[in-house]
Design a protein around this motif. Structure first.
Motif, PDB file in Angstrom:
ATOM      1  N   LEU A   1     -12.534  -3.215 -41.554  1.00  0.00           N
ATOM      2  CA  LEU A   1     -13.907  -3.733 -41.505  1.00  0.00           C
ATOM      3  C   LEU A   1     -14.435  -3.842 -40.078  1.00  0.00           C
ATOM      4  O   LEU A   1     -15.636  -4.085 -39.881  1.00  0.00           O
ATOM      5  CB  LEU A   1     -13.971  -5.110 -42.185  1.00  0.00           C
TER       6      LEU A   1
ATOM      7  N   GLU B   1     -16.259 -10.430 -41.077  1.00  0.00           N
ATOM      8  CA  GLU B   1     -16.330  -9.752 -42.377  1.00  0.00           C
ATOM      9  C   GLU B   1     -14.979  -9.785 -43.083  1.00  0.00           C
ATOM     10  O   GLU B   1     -14.887  -9.970 -44.290  1.00  0.00           O
ATOM     11  CB  GLU B   1     -16.802  -8.306 -42.201  1.00  0.00           C
TER      12      GLU B   1
ATOM     13  N   LYS C   1     -13.926 -11.462 -46.766  1.00  0.00           N
ATOM     14  CA  LYS C   1     -13.234 -10.711 -47.823  1.00  0.00           C
ATOM     15  C   LYS C   1     -11.922 -11.375 -48.218  1.00  0.00           C
ATOM     16  O   LYS C   1     -11.538 -11.378 -49.396  1.00  0.00           O
ATOM     17  CB  LYS C   1     -12.975  -9.278 -47.360  1.00  0.00           C
TER      18      LYS C   1
END
Length: 305
Positions: free
Chosen positions: A15, A20, A24
């Motif tokens: 990513l 981010e 996740k």
């Protein structure tokens, strides 16, 4: 080094963002950053170059990233195989059986093949009572189809269906032309019967005794197949399960039914009460006990919870 550390590392790289990746992975960004620093401390070198504009792998980090991808992929495969082993066992099921189920079991196996195409099935003849119990106790089979009612606390035994026992005679035999037979008609006939220990033998002898008809046992054999060949040679008569023929016409034999409550038998399914059965094997056992109908879809047995 833990698998989750490698997962965190790979996710950050893929990513290209700690924030981010943290979203996740359902982690806080400080926790993720700490986990990556701990991994770098453990391997002894930096894995990532952190700048204000981008995040990229170091040369050493590229080596670890490649190996981490491989390890995570293998871990995924292992987890899937664990699920499959839990579901299917070792991928095979062993069923003990008596001869007469040869015309009943194909429809069961046809269903099972569609529901569990990867499962292998081994069918083994297990005939007398002692062999049934031994095969179950020693884990040689998962279940047995038998005409013995196995009344033991460590076993579960379920009746599946009843079948008539039929007289078989050579077409040239005088009794073949008789419209209806009784046990008295079989008196003094050379009789072919299964050996000691077989429930069918016990039922036939009991039927003759209760009818007060003498029985002349001339030949004793192990298998119905052998009995049939001897009858075809016109050296004796016999009584075997009607379902063995599955209503097929056989011009080499005459098959007749005698009206006697003793000349019927029940086929049972029996298995160890406390033995662990993978769901794929439980499905087969369940299917044997519950005949498949249009209202019983294959998915009933194949949904993995």
């Amino acid at each position: 080094m833990e698998i989750k550390q490698l997962l965190y590392f790979v996710t950050v790289v893929q990513l290209a963002s700690f924030s981010e990746a943290a979203k996740k992975l359902h982690l806080s960004q400080p926790s993720l950053s700490k986990a990556i620093k701990n991994l770098e401390s453990e391997v002894g070198f930096r894995l990532l170059e952190r700048t204000t504009k981008k995040l990229q792998l170091t040369e050493s980090g590229k080596v670890i990233y490649k190996r981490a991808l491989f390890i995570l992929n293998e871990t995924d495969i292992l987890q899937q195989e664990i699920k499959e082993v839990k579901w299917n066992g070792n991928g095979s099921v062993q069923i003990g059986m008596i001869e007469s189920v040869k015309n009943w079991i194909p429809s069961i196996l046809h269903w099972y093949q569609q529901a569990f195409p990867a499962m292998k099935v081994k069918l083994t003849e297990v005939l007398d009572r002692e062999d049934v119990e031994r095969a179950l106790r020693q884990y040689e089979v998962h279940a047995c189809l038998t005409n013995h009612f196995m009344d033991a606390p460590h076993l579960l035994t379920t009746p599946l269906y009843e079948e008539r026992l039929a007289v078989i005679i050579h077409p040239a035999h005088p009794l073949a032309k008789k419209f209806q037979l009784t046990l008295a008609d079989l008196e003094n006939e050379p009789f072919i019967i299964t050996s000691d220990g077989f429930q069918t033998r016990h039922d036939i002898i009991t039927a003759f005794e209760e009818a007060n008809v003498p029985m002349t046992i001339q030949y004793e054999v192990e298998r119905f197949e052998t009995i049939i060949e001897l009858v075809r040679a016109n050296i004796g008569i016999s009584i075997i399960p009607q379902r063995y023929f599955d209503n097929r016409i056989d011009s080499s034999l005459v098959i007749k039914i005698i009206d006697s409550p003793r000349l019927t038998r029940t086929v049972y399914l029996t298995y160890l009460k406390n033995r662990y059965m993978p769901p794929a094997i439980e499905a087969l056992i369940g299917r044997m006990q519950m005949p498949l109908t249009k209202n019983t879809p294959i998915s009933k047995w194949t949904e993995k919870e």
